[in-house]
Design a protein around this motif. Structure first.
Motif, PDB file in Angstrom:
ATOM      1  N   LYS A  41      58.669  -4.175 -11.929  1.00  0.00           N
ATOM      2  CA  LYS A  41      59.388  -2.950 -11.539  1.00  0.00           C
ATOM      3  C   LYS A  41      58.638  -1.715 -12.021  1.00  0.00           C
ATOM      4  O   LYS A  41      58.526  -0.720 -11.292  1.00  0.00           O
ATOM      5  CB  LYS A  41      60.810  -2.972 -12.092  1.00  0.00           C
ATOM      6  N   GLN A  42      58.114  -1.757 -13.257  1.00  0.00           N
ATOM      7  CA  GLN A  42      57.333  -0.626 -13.777  1.00  0.00           C
ATOM      8  C   GLN A  42      56.071  -0.411 -12.942  1.00  0.00           C
ATOM      9  O   GLN A  42      55.710   0.726 -12.626  1.00  0.00           O
ATOM     10  CB  GLN A  42      56.944  -0.872 -15.233  1.00  0.00           C
ATOM     11  N   PHE A  43      55.415  -1.501 -12.590  1.00  0.00           N
ATOM     12  CA  PHE A  43      54.197  -1.435 -11.791  1.00  0.00           C
ATOM     13  C   PHE A  43      54.474  -0.804 -10.428  1.00  0.00           C
ATOM     14  O   PHE A  43      53.738   0.061  -9.969  1.00  0.00           O
ATOM     15  CB  PHE A  43      53.608  -2.839 -11.649  1.00  0.00           C
ATOM     16  N   TYR A  44      55.553  -1.224  -9.789  1.00  0.00           N
ATOM     17  CA  TYR A  44      55.914  -0.653  -8.491  1.00  0.00           C
ATOM     18  C   TYR A  44      56.283   0.829  -8.617  1.00  0.00           C
ATOM     19  O   TYR A  44      55.998   1.621  -7.721  1.00  0.00           O
ATOM     20  CB  TYR A  44      57.078  -1.404  -7.870  1.00  0.00           C
ATOM     21  N   ASN A  50      51.572   0.292  -4.781  1.00  0.00           N
ATOM     22  CA  ASN A  50      51.508  -0.957  -5.547  1.00  0.00           C
ATOM     23  C   ASN A  50      52.402  -2.035  -4.942  1.00  0.00           C
ATOM     24  O   ASN A  50      52.004  -3.189  -4.831  1.00  0.00           O
ATOM     25  CB  ASN A  50      51.889  -0.718  -7.009  1.00  0.00           C
ATOM     26  N   LYS A  51      53.609  -1.665  -4.547  1.00  0.00           N
ATOM     27  CA  LYS A  51      54.526  -2.642  -3.947  1.00  0.00           C
ATOM     28  C   LYS A  51      53.995  -3.105  -2.588  1.00  0.00           C
ATOM     29  O   LYS A  51      54.058  -4.290  -2.262  1.00  0.00           O
ATOM     30  CB  LYS A  51      55.922  -2.044  -3.801  1.00  0.00           C
ATOM     31  N   GLU A  52      53.466  -2.180  -1.815  1.00  0.00           N
ATOM     32  CA  GLU A  52      52.886  -2.517  -0.514  1.00  0.00           C
ATOM     33  C   GLU A  52      51.715  -3.492  -0.684  1.00  0.00           C
ATOM     34  O   GLU A  52      51.601  -4.482   0.035  1.00  0.00           O
ATOM     35  CB  GLU A  52      52.419  -1.234   0.176  1.00  0.00           C
ATOM     36  N   LEU A  53      50.859  -3.202  -1.657  1.00  0.00           N
ATOM     37  CA  LEU A  53      49.708  -4.051  -1.943  1.00  0.00           C
ATOM     38  C   LEU A  53      50.155  -5.439  -2.399  1.00  0.00           C
ATOM     39  O   LEU A  53      49.615  -6.455  -1.963  1.00  0.00           O
ATOM     40  CB  LEU A  53      48.840  -3.383  -3.005  1.00  0.00           C
ATOM     41  N   ALA A  54      51.167  -5.492  -3.263  1.00  0.00           N
ATOM     42  CA  ALA A  54      51.690  -6.774  -3.754  1.00  0.00           C
ATOM     43  C   ALA A  54      52.259  -7.603  -2.600  1.00  0.00           C
ATOM     44  O   ALA A  54      52.147  -8.826  -2.600  1.00  0.00           O
ATOM     45  CB  ALA A  54      52.755  -6.544  -4.816  1.00  0.00           C
ATOM     46  N   GLY A  55      52.841  -6.932  -1.620  1.00  0.00           N
ATOM     47  CA  GLY A  55      53.385  -7.638  -0.459  1.00  0.00           C
ATOM     48  C   GLY A  55      52.311  -8.318   0.372  1.00  0.00           C
ATOM     49  O   GLY A  55      52.576  -9.298   1.068  1.00  0.00           O
ATOM     50  N   PHE A 114      45.767 -11.677  -6.281  1.00  0.00           N
ATOM     51  CA  PHE A 114      44.866 -12.493  -5.472  1.00  0.00           C
ATOM     52  C   PHE A 114      45.173 -12.147  -4.023  1.00  0.00           C
ATOM     53  O   PHE A 114      46.214 -12.520  -3.491  1.00  0.00           O
ATOM     54  CB  PHE A 114      45.083 -13.978  -5.766  1.00  0.00           C
ATOM     55  N   MET A 115      44.264 -11.404  -3.396  1.00  0.00           N
ATOM     56  CA  MET A 115      44.522 -10.854  -2.074  1.00  0.00           C
ATOM     57  C   MET A 115      44.262 -11.841  -0.943  1.00  0.00           C
ATOM     58  O   MET A 115      44.660 -11.586   0.192  1.00  0.00           O
ATOM     59  CB  MET A 115      43.701  -9.576  -1.868  1.00  0.00           C
ATOM     60  N   THR A 116      43.599 -12.957  -1.250  1.00  0.00           N
ATOM     61  CA  THR A 116      43.355 -13.980  -0.230  1.00  0.00           C
ATOM     62  C   THR A 116      43.847 -15.328  -0.745  1.00  0.00           C
ATOM     63  O   THR A 116      43.894 -15.564  -1.956  1.00  0.00           O
ATOM     64  CB  THR A 116      41.854 -14.106   0.094  1.00  0.00           C
ATOM     65  N   GLN A 117      44.196 -16.194   0.171  1.00  0.00           N
ATOM     66  CA  GLN A 117      44.614 -17.545  -0.218  1.00  0.00           C
ATOM     67  C   GLN A 117      43.455 -18.288  -0.881  1.00  0.00           C
ATOM     68  O   GLN A 117      43.658 -19.041  -1.837  1.00  0.00           O
ATOM     69  CB  GLN A 117      45.128 -18.327   0.999  1.00  0.00           C
ATOM     70  N   ASP A 149      40.615   3.037  -2.689  1.00  0.00           N
ATOM     71  CA  ASP A 149      39.730   3.298  -1.569  1.00  0.00           C
ATOM     72  C   ASP A 149      39.599   2.028  -0.723  1.00  0.00           C
ATOM     73  O   ASP A 149      39.966   0.939  -1.146  1.00  0.00           O
ATOM     74  CB  ASP A 149      38.364   3.823  -2.026  1.00  0.00           C
ATOM     75  N   THR A 150      39.096   2.183   0.482  1.00  0.00           N
ATOM     76  CA  THR A 150      38.985   1.072   1.427  1.00  0.00           C
ATOM     77  C   THR A 150      38.133  -0.054   0.874  1.00  0.00           C
ATOM     78  O   THR A 150      38.464  -1.227   1.029  1.00  0.00           O
ATOM     79  CB  THR A 150      38.395   1.575   2.764  1.00  0.00           C
ATOM     80  N   GLN A 151      37.057   0.292   0.189  1.00  0.00           N
ATOM     81  CA  GLN A 151      36.161  -0.726  -0.357  1.00  0.00           C
ATOM     82  C   GLN A 151      36.867  -1.567  -1.425  1.00  0.00           C
ATOM     83  O   GLN A 151      36.715  -2.777  -1.477  1.00  0.00           O
ATOM     84  CB  GLN A 151      34.917  -0.058  -0.932  1.00  0.00           C
ATOM     85  N   THR A 152      37.679  -0.923  -2.269  1.00  0.00           N
ATOM     86  CA  THR A 152      38.429  -1.645  -3.300  1.00  0.00           C
ATOM     87  C   THR A 152      39.406  -2.621  -2.662  1.00  0.00           C
ATOM     88  O   THR A 152      39.523  -3.771  -3.087  1.00  0.00           O
ATOM     89  CB  THR A 152      39.193  -0.642  -4.201  1.00  0.00           C
ATOM     90  N   LEU A 153      40.087  -2.177  -1.632  1.00  0.00           N
ATOM     91  CA  LEU A 153      41.105  -3.017  -0.993  1.00  0.00           C
ATOM     92  C   LEU A 153      40.516  -4.230  -0.294  1.00  0.00           C
ATOM     93  O   LEU A 153      41.238  -5.160   0.032  1.00  0.00           O
ATOM     94  CB  LEU A 153      41.931  -2.188  -0.012  1.00  0.00           C
ATOM     95  N   GLN A 154      39.213  -4.248  -0.061  1.00  0.00           N
ATOM     96  CA  GLN A 154      38.577  -5.389   0.590  1.00  0.00           C
ATOM     97  C   GLN A 154      38.204  -6.493  -0.392  1.00  0.00           C
ATOM     98  O   GLN A 154      37.804  -7.571   0.027  1.00  0.00           O
ATOM     99  CB  GLN A 154      37.341  -4.926   1.360  1.00  0.00           C
ATOM    100  N   LYS A 155      38.342  -6.251  -1.695  1.00  0.00           N
ATOM    101  CA  LYS A 155      38.022  -7.259  -2.705  1.00  0.00           C
ATOM    102  C   LYS A 155      39.115  -8.326  -2.723  1.00  0.00           C
ATOM    103  O   LYS A 155      40.290  -8.024  -2.534  1.00  0.00           O
ATOM    104  CB  LYS A 155      37.905  -6.628  -4.094  1.00  0.00           C
ATOM    105  N   PRO A 156      38.745  -9.594  -2.977  1.00  0.00           N
ATOM    106  CA  PRO A 156      39.747 -10.660  -2.979  1.00  0.00           C
ATOM    107  C   PRO A 156      40.635 -10.695  -4.226  1.00  0.00           C
ATOM    108  O   PRO A 156      41.719 -11.267  -4.191  1.00  0.00           O
ATOM    109  CB  PRO A 156      38.918 -11.929  -2.864  1.00  0.00           C
ATOM    110  N   ILE A 157      40.207 -10.057  -5.332  1.00  0.00           N
ATOM    111  CA  ILE A 157      41.004 -10.069  -6.563  1.00  0.00           C
ATOM    112  C   ILE A 157      41.002  -8.668  -7.156  1.00  0.00           C
ATOM    113  O   ILE A 157      39.950  -8.092  -7.416  1.00  0.00           O
ATOM    114  CB  ILE A 157      40.436 -11.067  -7.594  1.00  0.00           C
ATOM    115  N   LEU A 158      42.199  -8.122  -7.368  1.00  0.00           N
ATOM    116  CA  LEU A 158      42.344  -6.778  -7.921  1.00  0.00           C
ATOM    117  C   LEU A 158      43.065  -6.854  -9.263  1.00  0.00           C
ATOM    118  O   LEU A 158      44.078  -7.540  -9.391  1.00  0.00           O
ATOM    119  CB  LEU A 158      43.151  -5.892  -6.972  1.00  0.00           C
TER     120      LEU A 158
END
Length: 189
Positions: A41-44, A50-55, A114-117, A149-158
């Motif tokens: 909840k704090q993170f969101y 953050n919540k959108e990314l977690a989804g 973990f942004m990818t399976q 940034d777009t480049q960060t969001l393309q990484k498989p682990i954040l």
């Protein structure tokens, strides 16, 4: 000179033993689950993104409290959970040690997405995963409340670090070893 190296190494092992023994002081399962829920909840609340990314994430490791302490030789330890589709699928410990210019004690929260399976599968199939050793890992430099940034969001682990309290100024999480808690203590079930 050799005596100092031996003394330094022995001190480091003692400190790591102390930090590693923190598992015996672990929160109960219910307390850990409640802490994870509060941390999420704090993170969101830090950023709507953050919540959108977690989804979009295949899984999310949440460590409500990682404590780092040291005087030249430092160690850190924390416990958390792996969430998949918002449900706890495993309990994990996060530990590391270092030698250097460290003095003080601090607490922080960490979220690793973990942004990818494939990245989630690689993590869950490992027998101890080292943060930063995976080439697909990136610590979000703008912080948990920053923009991505777009480049960060393309990484498989954040990775995100937030809620920092204490006297150690280090925000790095690289080198931490994350291990599934297999042998469950009487406190964590």
């Amino acid at each position: 000179m050799m005596k100092w190296k031996i003394l330094l190494a022995a001190s480091g092992l003692m400190l790591l033993g102390f930090v590693g023994s923190a598992a015996s002081f672990a929160d109960s399962k219910a307390e850990l689950d409640a802490s994870v829920s509060k941390t999420v909840k704090q993170f969101y609340a830090l950023s709507p993104k953050n919540k959108e990314l977690a989804g979009k994430a295949a899984g999310m490791l949440v460590f409500p409290r990682i404590t780092k302490a040291g005087a030249g030789i430092a160690g850190e330890y924390g416990e958390g959970v792996l969430l998949v589709d918002g449900k706890t699928v495993g309990y994990y410990s996060n530990a590391s040690g270092s030698i250097g210019l460290t003095l003080g004690i601090s607490d922080r929260s960490e979220v690793i997405m973990f942004m990818t399976q494939a990245s989630l599968d690689k993590f869950t199939n490992s027998h101890g995963w080292s943060v930063g050793a995976d080439a697909g890992f990136v610590l979000v430099s703008a912080g948990a409340g920053g923009s991505y940034d777009t480049q960060t969001l393309q990484k498989p682990i954040l990775g995100f670090v937030f809620g920092k309290k204490g006297l150690i100024g280090d925000l790095s999480i690289e080198g931490s070893k994350i291990t599934k808690i297999v042998k469950v203590s009487s406190n964590v079930k």
